[in-house]
Structures are given as C-alpha cells and as structure tokens.
Design an enzyme around this catalytic site. Structure first.
Site, PDB file in Angstrom:
ATOM      1  CB  ILE A   1      -0.909  -0.004   1.260  1.00 17.25           C
ATOM      2  CG1 ILE A   1      -1.944  -1.129   1.156  1.00 17.25           C
ATOM      3  CG2 ILE A   1      -1.617   1.325   1.444  1.00 17.25           C
ATOM      4  CD1 ILE A   1      -2.928  -0.994   0.028  1.00 17.25           C
TER       5      ILE A   1
ATOM      6  CG  ASP B   1      10.105  -1.667   4.696  1.00 17.98           C
ATOM      7  OD1 ASP B   1       8.927  -1.815   5.050  1.00 17.98           O
ATOM      8  OD2 ASP B   1      10.625  -2.313   3.773  1.00 17.98           O
TER       9      ASP B   1
ATOM     10  CE1 TYR C   1       7.559  -3.878  -2.629  1.00 22.67           C
ATOM     11  CE2 TYR C   1       8.753  -2.454  -4.127  1.00 22.67           C
ATOM     12  CZ  TYR C   1       8.008  -2.630  -2.986  1.00 22.67           C
ATOM     13  OH  TYR C   1       7.696  -1.554  -2.195  1.00 22.67           O
TER      14      TYR C   1
HETATM   15  C1  GLA Z   1       8.696  -4.050   1.160  1.00 23.50           C
HETATM   16  C2  GLA Z   1       8.961  -2.612   0.767  1.00 23.50           C
HETATM   17  C3  GLA Z   1       7.924  -1.684   1.420  1.00 23.50           C
HETATM   18  C4  GLA Z   1       6.496  -2.163   1.144  1.00 23.50           C
HETATM   19  C5  GLA Z   1       6.361  -3.660   1.449  1.00 23.50           C
HETATM   20  C6  GLA Z   1       5.031  -4.216   1.023  1.00 23.50           C
HETATM   21  O1  GLA Z   1       8.900  -4.236   2.522  1.00 23.50           O
HETATM   22  O2  GLA Z   1      10.254  -2.224   1.171  1.00 23.50           O
HETATM   23  O3  GLA Z   1       8.127  -0.371   0.962  1.00 23.50           O
HETATM   24  O4  GLA Z   1       6.118  -1.870  -0.168  1.00 23.50           O
HETATM   25  O5  GLA Z   1       7.374  -4.428   0.800  1.00 23.50           O
HETATM   26  O6  GLA Z   1       4.005  -3.675   1.799  1.00 23.50           O
END
Ligand code: GLA
Length: 389
Positions: free
Chosen positions: A39, A177, A227
């Site tokens: 998100i 994160d 991703y």
């Molecule tokens: C990883 C990315 C985050 C986020 C999550 C999924 O951890 O570093 O920025 O997009 O995946 O929620």
C-alpha cells in the site's frame, strides 16, 4: 544481545582504545507490518511497528579519512576511502548499504570523518522484517549522531534512507520500512498515511493474545522479486483511470471505477487488493482502538487472502504457514507480512497456547515444504537510538 559483550567484540575486531576515542553504540529495530501490504507505494495507509529484533552498531572515530565496515553476521569486510568516489559494487554485498548512506551524506554536504564500524544483528535477513531498512537507518543515524547532531528529524531521516534504497541500491521500495525503523515507539503501532506522511501512534495492546512472527525460512531478495512488476501493474491501472479522472495514486480510486474502466482481469485483481486493503487498515485500527482483537485478527486473515488471490505475492510457504496457523488452537488471525514471496508471516495467538502452537504449525509446515520454520514472539520497541555501552 548483551551490549557490553558487543563492545568487547568491537575491541576484538578493531583493537582496544589507545587514543581515548569513545565507542558509540546504537540500535535500530526491524519492522513488522500488521496490516496494509503493498500500500505504501500506492499512497494509502499502512500499520507497521518497530520490532525488538534488530541491528546493533558500534563506531569509533579514526584520525584519517578511512571508514572500515565489519559485521559479526558476515565475513566480508569493506574499507572506504572518503576521498575516493563511492560506487555500488556487487562484490561489496551487505556493505553497499552503508556505502550508499555515506555517499548520500557526503552528497548532501555532511563532512564525515574516518571511523571503524561494527554491526551485529539478530534480525533474519531477507525475511521480510526490513533488515535492509534497519541497516540503512542505523548507519545514517550513527554517522550523524556521532558527528554531533542531536535533533535528527526522523521523518527526514526515513525519506533520506528511502532515497538511498531507491537510487543507490536500485530497489524501488516505498517509505513504510524506513519510516517504521526511524519512528517506532515502544508498545505502539504507527498508522501512517503514505501520501502525506501524517501519522498517528496507536497502542498495540493485545490482551490475552501475542504477536507471533513465523519465518518461512524461504529467502527472498526484494530486488529480484516480482515487487517491481506489481508496482508496474499498479501504475498501469493508474494510467487507465487517469484517462477518465485525474488521480495521483491508486488509493484514491473506488472499486466501482475499477470495475467500470479496467477490463484486464489481472490488473483488476491487483487494484482490488490495493483498494480493499487500504479500507481494511482504517477499519482494523478502529477495531483495535475499541479493544476488538478478534475483529482486528479477522481483517489480518482477510488481508492474507487478498494478497494470495488478488495480488499473488504469497506462494506455497507463506500460504502453508498461514493456513496451518489458522487451523491451530489459540490462533485467531494470520497473514504474510512485508513484500511476500517468502519471508515472514504473523499470527495472533493466545499467549498461553504459544508453545503448542509452534509445535503443531512447525510439524505440518515441514511436511508440506521440507523447510523448518522459526518463531519469534515479538515486542514492539522504539525506533533507532543511541544506547549506552
Ligand atoms: C517491502 C517494501 C515496502 C512495502 C512492502 C510491502 O517491505 O520495502 O516499501 O512496499 O514491501 O508492503
């Protein structure tokens, strides 16, 4: 981790202090996302918290322009000359994170001095608990704090470290994160609006339940995962919607608009996950605030189903852990956490059932995957900080 032992370990690596230079010690937590997955880069709400598992860092200044980087978790050590250009090198492995931080700090005009640095983590890497964000935020914070800065703006710190991850590491991650590692607060989760970066701390009080982190022990590398493909799919949906109405992110779009304008089945499902997940976050936080742990746990499980069926980022290992957790006594909700494709899942489990829960889930998981899972019962801690040592 015993901090005094860590300092001794520092002396083992770099020698005893003969110049009366102080050894400065720091800790950066990992993060667990409770709900709101995939998100952050879609401009919606996430609900992460900082974990007691994390990375320790110790440093001592030198009298020259050399920065030495070592870790108790890896044999590779790297030395940087601050007078030479700093570039990403595959063979520098983990040390590329601190190298990226050093380069970006220098580019932003910080004057850095030579130093010896030792890291030591108890955060499994590649497990979806943000070991890379922890390392980046840690080293950036260390260098600035030890350089004399005391009022480090933590939101700026998170943005700075996201930029390093995007530009130096070439991982197109969102802000969640780095924000969690920099802004964590003991016993609180963070409701973060990733569009405006406004945030609110919510007590993470689970009553008779505990948060159990379940590691699939299937490694995933974010950069190599799907991703970026998912991000691309979200951008493709945004382009379609923008032919009808001006929007800047997918969380501003309604499910009705998706059904009306997006004809491709895959894109439709990706968007459905994002929009429904964003709604789940706000609902989950309000249920938690009312003490409705069961309602919160149900939404966690719904989040997993959406990530499995619509966003397709789970896979055999995560699905098996979550399904087996949900079948086990005492567990009221479970989901994957982080980017997916391996890494960790989380479960809310009655505290007095945790031991039996671990045994039962591990046994069934091993039968299906031939992998041995690991479990951590998490506590929620403050963001990156200096510690006594
Ligand atoms: C990883 C990315 C985050 C986020 C999550 C999924 O951890 O570093 O920025 O997009 O995946 O929620």
């Amino acid at each position: 981790m015993d901090v005094l032992r860590f300092k001794d370990r520092f002396y083992e690596e770099y020698g005893e202090d003969d110049s009366n230079q102080t050894v400065h010690c720091f800790f950066a937590p990992g993060r667990v996302n409770l709900i709101g997955e995939h998100i952050d880069y879609n401009g919606g709400y996430v609900f992460p918290a900082a974990l007691s598992l994390g990375i320790y860092g110790a440093m001592r200044f030198r009298s020259d322009n050399v920065i030495q980087l070592k870790s108790t978790n890896a044999s590779l050590a790297v030395t940087i000359d601050l007078k030479q250009p700093i570039i990403f090198k595959t063979e520098d492995g983990w040390a590329n994170y601190p190298k990226g931080a050093i380069k970006h700090l220098l580019d932003d005009g910080y004057s850095l001095k030579g130093c010896e640095i030792l890291f030591s983590g108890n955060l499994p890497d590649g497990a979806g608990l943000s070991s890379s964000a922890a390392l980046l935020v840690l080293v950036t914070f260390m260098l600035r704090y030890a350089g004399g800065e005391r009022n480090i703006d933590r939101v700026e710190l998170a943005k700075f470290c996201q930029k390093i991850e995007n530009q130096f590491m070439r991982v197109n991650c969102g802000i969640m994160d780095q924000f969690s590692v920099a802004m964590g607060k003991q016993d609180y989760a963070i409701l973060l609006d990733c569009d405006t970066l406004q945030y609110k701390y919510t007590p993470f009080a689970l009553g008779e339940y505990s948060l159990v982190i379940m590691n699939t022990n299937k490694k995933r590398e974010l950069a190599e995962s799907k991703y970026n493909q998912r991000r691309g799919e979200c951008e493709a949906v945004l382009d379609i919607i923008n032919q009808h109405r001006q929007v800047t992110n997918l969380c501003q779009v309604s499910l009705l608009e998706i059904d009306t304008y997006v004809k491709d089945d895959v894109l439709q499902r990706r968007a459905r996950h994002v929009i429904s997940e964003n709604n789940r976050v706000l609902l989950a936080v309000s249920l938690l605030e009312q003490g409705d742990i069961g309602g919160f746990a149900d939404l966690m499980t719904q989040s997993h189903i959406s990530l499995k069926d619509d966003y397709e980022v789970t896979g055999l290992e995560l699905d098996s852990l979550v399904e087996n957790a949900l079948k086990t006594r005492g567990c009221i909700g479970a989901r994957m956490t982080g980017a997916g494709f391996g890494g960790c899942a989380i479960a809310l489990v009655a505290t007095d059932q945790i031991d039996a829960f671990k045994v039962a889930v591990a046994q069934r998981y091993e039968e299906v995957t031939n992998l041995r899972p690991e479990f951590y019962v998490a506590s929620i801690v403050d963001g990156v900080k200096a510690i006594d040592c």
